[in-house]
Scaffold this motif. Structure first.
Motif, mmCIF file in Angstrom:
data_model
loop_
_atom_site.group_PDB
_atom_site.id
_atom_site.type_symbol
_atom_site.label_atom_id
_atom_site.label_comp_id
_atom_site.label_asym_id
_atom_site.label_seq_id
_atom_site.Cartn_x
_atom_site.Cartn_y
_atom_site.Cartn_z
ATOM 1 N N ILE A 24 0.771 -1.295 0.127
ATOM 2 C CA ILE A 24 -0.034 0.015 0.146
ATOM 3 C C ILE A 24 0.798 1.333 0.099
ATOM 4 O O ILE A 24 0.592 2.110 -0.734
ATOM 5 C CB ILE A 24 -1.064 0.020 1.151
ATOM 6 C CG1 ILE A 24 -1.981 -1.030 0.891
ATOM 7 C CG2 ILE A 24 -1.781 1.356 1.384
ATOM 8 C CD1 ILE A 24 -2.719 -1.427 2.077
ATOM 9 N N LYS A 25 1.865 1.292 0.954
ATOM 10 C CA LYS A 25 2.796 2.511 0.723
ATOM 11 C C LYS A 25 3.524 2.581 -0.476
ATOM 12 O O LYS A 25 3.652 3.656 -0.869
ATOM 13 C CB LYS A 25 3.880 2.299 1.795
ATOM 14 C CG LYS A 25 3.328 2.558 3.269
ATOM 15 C CD LYS A 25 4.592 2.433 4.416
ATOM 16 C CE LYS A 25 3.977 2.671 5.652
ATOM 17 N NZ LYS A 25 5.183 3.105 6.729
ATOM 18 N N SER A 26 3.879 1.483 -1.323
ATOM 19 C CA SER A 26 4.507 1.660 -2.405
ATOM 20 C C SER A 26 3.668 2.262 -3.517
ATOM 21 O O SER A 26 3.883 3.069 -4.272
ATOM 22 C CB SER A 26 4.864 0.260 -2.937
ATOM 23 O OG SER A 26 5.595 0.432 -4.176
ATOM 24 N N ALA A 27 2.248 1.818 -3.261
ATOM 25 C CA ALA A 27 1.271 2.332 -4.315
ATOM 26 C C ALA A 27 0.992 3.902 -3.987
ATOM 27 O O ALA A 27 1.166 4.594 -5.110
ATOM 28 C CB ALA A 27 0.025 1.760 -4.139
ATOM 29 N N VAL A 28 1.190 4.338 -2.758
ATOM 30 C CA VAL A 28 1.097 5.856 -2.539
ATOM 31 C C VAL A 28 2.294 6.401 -3.051
ATOM 32 O O VAL A 28 1.765 7.691 -3.666
ATOM 33 C CB VAL A 28 0.863 5.869 -0.863
ATOM 34 C CG1 VAL A 28 0.928 7.330 -0.531
ATOM 35 C CG2 VAL A 28 -0.563 5.298 -0.427
ATOM 36 N N LYS A 29 3.281 6.014 -2.814
ATOM 37 C CA LYS A 29 4.600 6.607 -3.331
ATOM 38 C C LYS A 29 4.670 6.821 -4.715
ATOM 39 O O LYS A 29 4.969 7.801 -5.207
ATOM 40 C CB LYS A 29 5.880 5.800 -2.717
ATOM 41 C CG LYS A 29 5.877 6.038 -1.405
ATOM 42 C CD LYS A 29 7.365 5.200 -0.921
ATOM 43 C CE LYS A 29 7.580 5.247 0.493
ATOM 44 N NZ LYS A 29 8.725 4.278 0.895
ATOM 45 N N THR A 30 4.039 5.805 -5.195
ATOM 46 C CA THR A 30 4.137 5.781 -6.948
ATOM 47 C C THR A 30 3.202 6.890 -7.504
ATOM 48 O O THR A 30 3.275 7.532 -8.415
ATOM 49 C CB THR A 30 3.672 4.351 -7.427
ATOM 50 O OG1 THR A 30 4.656 3.374 -7.046
ATOM 51 C CG2 THR A 30 3.673 4.456 -9.209
ATOM 52 N N SER A 31 2.051 7.020 -6.745
ATOM 53 C CA SER A 31 0.928 7.919 -7.241
ATOM 54 C C SER A 31 1.556 9.471 -6.809
ATOM 55 O O SER A 31 1.247 10.319 -7.453
ATOM 56 C CB SER A 31 -0.419 7.628 -6.567
ATOM 57 O OG SER A 31 -0.341 7.987 -5.109
ATOM 58 N N ILE A 32 2.212 9.463 -5.868
ATOM 59 C CA ILE A 32 2.706 10.934 -5.600
ATOM 60 C C ILE A 32 3.823 11.505 -6.494
ATOM 61 O O ILE A 32 3.625 12.615 -6.893
ATOM 62 C CB ILE A 32 3.273 10.926 -4.109
ATOM 63 C CG1 ILE A 32 2.219 10.949 -2.912
ATOM 64 C CG2 ILE A 32 4.188 12.103 -3.690
ATOM 65 C CD1 ILE A 32 2.584 10.704 -1.677
ATOM 66 N N LYS A 33 4.655 10.321 -6.926
ATOM 67 C CA LYS A 33 5.559 10.916 -7.759
ATOM 68 C C LYS A 33 4.782 11.019 -9.216
ATOM 69 O O LYS A 33 5.532 11.984 -9.890
ATOM 70 C CB LYS A 33 6.498 9.275 -8.067
ATOM 71 C CG LYS A 33 7.508 9.274 -6.857
ATOM 72 C CD LYS A 33 8.339 8.002 -7.226
ATOM 73 C CE LYS A 33 9.061 7.663 -5.632
ATOM 74 N NZ LYS A 33 9.911 6.560 -5.914
ATOM 75 N N LYS A 34 3.866 10.449 -9.655
ATOM 76 C CA LYS A 34 3.114 10.709 -11.002
ATOM 77 C C LYS A 34 2.770 12.125 -10.850
ATOM 78 O O LYS A 34 2.892 12.757 -11.828
ATOM 79 C CB LYS A 34 2.021 9.866 -11.106
ATOM 80 C CG LYS A 34 2.573 8.466 -11.584
ATOM 81 C CD LYS A 34 1.413 7.336 -11.957
ATOM 82 C CE LYS A 34 1.813 5.909 -12.290
ATOM 83 N NZ LYS A 34 0.727 5.071 -12.491
#
Length: 87
Positions: A24-34
């Motif tokens: 879940i944390k990885s998905a959040v970080k990816t969306s923030i980077k986008k």
């Protein structure tokens, strides 16, 4: 490895929860980077679309207890502020 049955179970349960939280944390970080990438590229439309996705992902993470609600609100606020600076 633990010797007691309940301790063995705790190890397994904790590992399962840690894996879930990591995903879940990885998905959040990816969306923030986008969102941040769209802001750097000064692409308003892509940034707004990515922001909507990021807010959804962050809120889900907060609901599941991966992030504290204030931490999630801070992340959303910072992203929104960055997108709103685009003209």
């Amino acid at each position: 490895m633990a010797n007691i049955k309940s301790a063995k179970k705790r190890v397994l349960v904790n590992q399962k929860k840690a894996d879930r939280n990591k995903s879940i944390k990885s998905a959040v970080k990816t969306s923030i980077k986008k969102v941040e990438a769209a802001v750097v590229a000064k692409d308003k439309e892509a940034a707004v679309a990515a922001l909507a996705n990021a807010i959804s992902t962050i809120d889900k993470a907060a609901t599941k207890g991966v992030y504290h609600k204030n931490n999630a609100a801070r992340k959303v606020s910072r992203l929104s502020k960055a997108v709103n600076t685009l003209n």
